[in-house]
Design a protein around this motif. Structure first.
Motif, PDB file in Angstrom:
ATOM      1  N   UNK A  16      57.440  47.930  35.831  1.00  0.00           N
ATOM      2  CA  UNK A  16      56.128  48.762  35.129  1.00  0.00           C
ATOM      3  C   UNK A  16      54.778  48.076  35.408  1.00  0.00           C
ATOM      4  N   UNK A  17      53.780  48.889  35.894  1.00  0.00           N
ATOM      5  CA  UNK A  17      52.755  48.646  36.091  1.00  0.00           C
ATOM      6  C   UNK A  17      51.738  48.368  35.027  1.00  0.00           C
ATOM      7  N   UNK A  18      50.894  47.377  34.897  1.00  0.00           N
ATOM      8  CA  UNK A  18      50.096  47.087  33.546  1.00  0.00           C
ATOM      9  C   UNK A  18      48.657  47.127  33.909  1.00  0.00           C
ATOM     10  N   UNK A  19      47.880  47.755  32.877  1.00  0.00           N
ATOM     11  CA  UNK A  19      46.269  48.117  33.121  1.00  0.00           C
ATOM     12  C   UNK A  19      45.845  47.334  32.246  1.00  0.00           C
ATOM     13  N   UNK A  20      45.364  46.103  32.068  1.00  0.00           N
ATOM     14  CA  UNK A  20      44.805  45.597  30.889  1.00  0.00           C
ATOM     15  C   UNK A  20      43.419  46.141  30.612  1.00  0.00           C
ATOM     16  N   UNK A  50      41.573  51.992  32.627  1.00  0.00           N
ATOM     17  CA  UNK A  50      41.811  51.367  31.310  1.00  0.00           C
ATOM     18  C   UNK A  50      40.880  50.384  31.095  1.00  0.00           C
ATOM     19  N   UNK A  51      40.538  49.472  32.014  1.00  0.00           N
ATOM     20  CA  UNK A  51      39.731  48.486  32.129  1.00  0.00           C
ATOM     21  C   UNK A  51      38.273  48.580  32.162  1.00  0.00           C
ATOM     22  N   UNK A  52      37.969  50.226  32.355  1.00  0.00           N
ATOM     23  CA  UNK A  52      36.520  50.630  32.291  1.00  0.00           C
ATOM     24  C   UNK A  52      35.546  50.199  33.563  1.00  0.00           C
ATOM     25  N   UNK A  53      36.564  50.283  34.622  1.00  0.00           N
ATOM     26  CA  UNK A  53      35.796  49.776  35.920  1.00  0.00           C
ATOM     27  C   UNK A  53      34.589  50.620  36.260  1.00  0.00           C
ATOM     28  N   UNK A  54      34.481  51.714  35.731  1.00  0.00           N
ATOM     29  CA  UNK A  54      33.052  52.642  35.849  1.00  0.00           C
ATOM     30  C   UNK A  54      32.063  52.047  35.260  1.00  0.00           C
TER      31      UNK A  54
END
Lengths: 303, 303, 303, 303
Positions: free
Chosen positions: A16-20, A56-60
Motif C-alpha cells: 500500500x502506498x501512503x500519502x500523509x 493529499x499533502x497539498x503540494x499545490x
C-alpha cells in the motif's frame, strides 16, 4: 537515496502506498514536530512507501521553503525504512529545482505533476517531463492528470527517452485509455492508481494490472485501509465489498458535495482521530459543522 | 415471449450478448432476407441472447415501421433458441408504443434508452422509465447513457418501483459510480457492460461484478469475440491480453478518429467479411478508403 | 403556408420569436382548447412568429398523434396572422414525416432538431439535415444543438446544398464559433438566438448580427419580454440592464438549480399567471413548493 | 508605481491592453535586450497598458528569477509611460511573493491567476485571492479562469473584501455568467476580456460592458490589432467584420488545431515579422513547417 532502483520498483508495485497530509501549525506554517509523529505512525502500519508533499499533502500550496523542510524532515525520520517519494511539477524550472532538492535530501523518487494552468499538447508534455527527468539523478513516476494527460504512445515515448522513469500514476480513471497504455507499454513501467479515494477504483485497477494505489484514507483509517488492501490482493471479495459499502461509498458521496473535499476531509479525519494536522491552506476549505458530523458518523460506524 | 424471467436473467448475466447491425438494402430500406441470415449466424456461434435494433443496430435511425418489421422477423427467425431483446426510448409515449410492439411480437425484453435531447433531472428519468416499464408486460433493462444517467440511489429506486426491471446496462464507463451502484443495489439487478467496444473495458467490468457486455465486434469477428469472452471468464489473462493488444487497441484507436465510427466500422467490417448489411443511415457515415484499408489490415492480422 | 419566403425570412429576422408551451389536460393529453387561447394571447402581444411544439413546447415528449393535432390546431387558430414554425428531428425518417405533416397542415417552416442520442460526425449531420430538407416543400431553420453541432464550414455547406434552408438557430452559446459562422456564411441565412432563457445572451447575440431570439419567458411575462426586446433593439441600455437585473438574473439562477427547469419553470409560470397548461411530461418534473415560491416572488417583483 | 488608482483604472478600461511574449535566448534564458526593444515597440503603437509575464508571456513557465528580471527590466524600460501589470498565481505563498516582487520593482498592478492544479470550491478561491491581495500594496485584477472560476456573488464578495481589487479579467467566455457578474457587481470593477484571441469575442464583450481586452495578436500585427480596436470602439462594423473575416477566423482555426497554439503561434508570428523572441518553453511547442507556412500566409494577406 537508500534503495536500489529494483527495490523502489518493488515497493511501488506491491504494497500500500501512503500519502500523509502536511502538518501546519496555528499560523499555517509547516509543523515538523507533529509531521514526524505522523510519519512514524505511517510506517508502523506497514506501508510499502511514503509519498510526501503530494496531492493529499497539498503540494499545490507549498513553496520552496516548505518543500525543503518537508523532504529533509521526512528523510531524517524515515531513515531508509521505506522509500520516500516527493512531488514536483508546475514548470520545467521549478520541477527541476524541487527534484534536485529532494534528491540531495536523500529522497528515493519524484512524483512528477503536470505543468501549471496552460493547455499542453502531448508532445509538449513529453518534452516537459523529459527535461525534468534529465535534470535530476533520481527515479521518476509521472502523474497523468489534469492538463498533462498522456495517451499510450506518449507514455511509451516518455519511458523510452528516460531510463529513470520508473512508473506511471493514473489520475484520470479512464479505464479504456489506461488499459491501452498498460497493454502497450507493458512492464517497462510500474502502474499506480491515483484517482481521488482510489479504493473505490481498486478492483478495476487490479484487473488491468495496477497492483497498488495511493490511499488517502490511510491517514485516518490506517487499519481499515490496510485490511482493504490485503483483502483486495487476496481476492477476498466479501471483505472488500463490505468495506466499500460501509465506508467508501458514504465517504465518496460526502466528498462529492464540495470541490476540494478529497483532501479537506482527510485533514478533518486526522483531527477527529486525535492526530490533528492543522487546517488546509486556501484555496481548500475545512468542512463545515454538518459535514464534519457526517464524517464523524462514517468513521465511527467503521471502527 | 419464450423464456421465463429467471431464464432471461440467466441469459443476461452469463454468456456473450450480441448486437446485430440492422441490414439495409441499396435503397436504404430494411432488408429482412440478409438480416435473417445474420441472426442465424449469430446464434450458431453461441451467444446467450440477441439485442435487436440496439445502438449497433442504429436504433436512433429506425422508425416504427422499421422497428415492427425487425422485431417480427427476429422472433420468427430466432424461434425461442435464445432470448430476443429489443430497444425502445425517446419519450414515454414512443417507448411505450415500441415496448408493446416488441412484447406483442414475442420479444423477451426491452433495452430502454434515455429520452430524446432534453436535459433531465434524475427523478424525472426515474419517472420516465417507470411509466414506460408500467406500460408493457415485458422485462426491462435500463441503459444508463447520454442525457439519462442515473446514480446509485436512483437506480435503486427505479428497481424498487418496477418489478419487471431485470437489469442495468452501463454506457458511461465511470467505474467509481458503477461500483457504487452495484454495491448499493446488489443482485436485485443484472449488470451489463455497454460502453462502445466494451471488450476494452471487460476486465474492469468483471472485477466489480459485471459478468457480461455487449459485443459489437462479434458482428464481424465472432470467433475472436467469443474466444475473448471465454478467456475472460476463465481468467486466461494471456489470451485476453493478446486479443486486446492485437485487435481491440488498434480498432479502438481507429474508432476514435471520427464520431460515430463505433457503429460505422462494424457495418464496414461485416461487408469486409462477406456479409454486407448495406450502409449506415445518416447521421452516421461509412468509413473513407483509408480507414477501410486500416480496418481491413486489423481484421486480416487477427484471423 | 400563408407567407412567402421573404416574408418568413423577414419575420424570423426582426421581431420577437415566441415558443408557446404545449397544453396538457389532467390526464396528460394535449388540450386543444386552452392551447388555442394561449396562441390568441401570444399573437395579441405582437410576436413576429410562433414556434410550436419546440423545446419549450416539449417536442421531445410529443408523439406523431400529438404533433399532428398541434400543427392543425395552430394553423387553424393563427390563420395566417404570423408565420407558424413547427419542430422536427430525431431521425431522417421521423423528421421527414413530421416535416411533411406540418407542411400539409399549412405551417410555414420547420425548426430541425438534431438526431436522437447517437454521436454524429459533422458531415453526417449535414447529410441528415439535407435529406430531411429535401423531403419536404417547406422552409427550414437548423437548430445547432446537443449532439448535432455544426461549425462554420458545415453550416455553409448545408446552406449551399439546401435552397429551402432559411436560417440557423444557435443553441450552444459559443460566441467565438457563432461569430465565425456568421461572418463566414453571411446573410445567406437568418440567425436566431436559442440558448435557454436567451435574454441573458441577447445583447451579445445582437452584437454579432443575431437580431432576434426565442423568448420562453414571453409565455408568462409577455409585456416584460416584449419591453425587453424593444429596448434591446432601440439601444436602451438602462431598460435592458434593469430587466436583466430584476428578472433574468434571479430567474436564471433558479433555473440552474435543477436540470430541465428551463422548461419546467415556464409551465409553472403560466399557471401562476392564471393560464395553466398542465404539468410537464416526464422526464421533466414540476418545481417543488420552495422553487414555486421563489418563482412567484420573482414574478411579483417584476409586474 | 507611477500611476494613481484612478489612472490605472482608466488605462484598464479604455484602450488596448497588450501582452508581450517573453524573450528567450538560444539557451532558453530570459533575453533582456530583445525584450526591451519589444516593450519600446509596444508603447509606440499606443497601447494603454502593458501586462508582462502573463499567459502570452508564458507565466506558467517562469520561475522567480525570471520573474524578478522581467519586472525590473519592464519598469526600467517603460518608465511610467503606461501602467505595467505583472502576473502572479499558483499558491497563496508564491503569489504573495511574486506580487511583492512586482510591487517593489515599481509595477502598477497584478493580474492574479488561479491556484495550481487542485480543484477549488468558490469560497476557497475567494479566500486564496483575498490572502494574496492583502499581502501586497498594489492593485489587483483577478483572472477568472481554469480551476479558479468565480460566479457573480463570489466576485462581488471578493471585490467587497479587497479595496485594492480593481478589475476582473474573463478567461471563460461564458456570456450568460459574465453578464450576470457585470450586472450584479457593476462599476465597482473594471472588466477585461481575456479568452484566447479575444478579438473574436470583442463585439460580444463590448455589448455587455467589457470595453477592452488583451490582444495577443498585437505582438506581431500591431497596426491591424490597433485598427481593429479603434473600429470596434467607433462602431465601425465594416472594418471589424473585414478584419475578423480576413485575419481572426483563419488564425483561430489554425490555433485550434493544436493545444497551446494560442501562445505558440504568437511567438512564431513575431519571428516571421522580424522580431524573434526565441522558442516557447516546454510544455508548449513551436509550430511545425506546415503550420508556420499557414501562419505566414495569413500574415501576408493582412498586411
Amino acid at each position: 537515496m537508500a534503495f536500489s532502483v529494483e527495490q523502489i520498483r518493488g515497493a511501488l508495485s506491491d504494497g500500500l502506498l501512503s500519502f500523509p497530509v502536511t502538518d501546519f501549525d496555528a499560523n499555517g506554517k509547516f509543523n515538523a514536530e507533529t509531521y514526524k509523529e505522523r510519519l512514524e505512525a505511517f510506517i508502523k502500519h506497514g506501508v510499502s512507501s511514503i509519498f510526501i508533499a503530494g496531492g493529499t499533502g497539498e503540494f499545490f500550496s507549498l513553496d520552496e521553503e516548505d518543500f525543503r523542510e518537508i523532504v529533509e524532515v521526512s528523510v531524517a525520520t524515515v531513515k531508509g525504512r521505506v522509500p520516500v517519494i516527493a512531488a514536483a511539477g508546475r514548470s520545467v524550472k521549478d520541477a527541476s529545482k524541487f527534484s534536485n532538492i529532494a534528491a540531495e535530501a536523500g529522497c528515493d523518487g519524484i512524483l512528477l505533476m503536470p505543468p501549471f494552468l496552460t493547455e499542453c499538447p502531448e508532445d509538449g508534455i513529453v518534452e516537459y517531463a523529459s527535461q525534468v527527468m534529465a535534470s535530476a539523478d533520481i527515479q521518476f513516476v509521472y502523474y497523468n492528470r489534469g492538463n498533462g494527460i498522456l495517451s499510450a504512445e506518449s507514455v511509451k515515448e516518455l519511458a523510452a527517452r528516460n531510463p529513470n522513469m520508473v512508473g506511471l500514476k493514473d489520475g484520470v480513471g479512464n479505464i479504456a485509455a489506461l488499459n491501452d497504455t498498460i497493454k502497450t507499454v507493458g512492464d517497462r513501467l510500474v502502474y499506480i492508481g491515483g484517482v481521488p479515494t482510489a479504493e473505490i477504483f481498486a478492483e478495476a485497477y487490479l484487473s488491468i494490472g495496477v497492483n497498488t494505489y495511493s490511499s488517502a484514507a490511510y491517514n485516518f483509517m490506517p487499519e481499515m485501509a490496510m485490511n482493504f488492501y490485503k483483502a483486495l490482493r487476496a481476492g477476498d471479495k466479501a471483505t472488500t465489498t463490505k468495506i466499500i459499502q460501509d465506508f467508501f461509498i458514504p465517504f465518496c458521496r460526502l466528498r462529492d458535495t464540495k470541490k476540494g473535499y478529497a483532501v479537506s476531509l482527510i485533514k478533518a479525519g486526522v483531527a477527529l482521530q486525535g492526530m490533528p494536522a492543522g487546517d488546509v491552506r486556501a484555496p481548500l476549505t475545512m468542512p463545515n459543522e454538518a459535514d464534519l458530523a457526517a464524517l464523524k458518523a462514517i468513521i465511527e460506524s467503521n471502527q
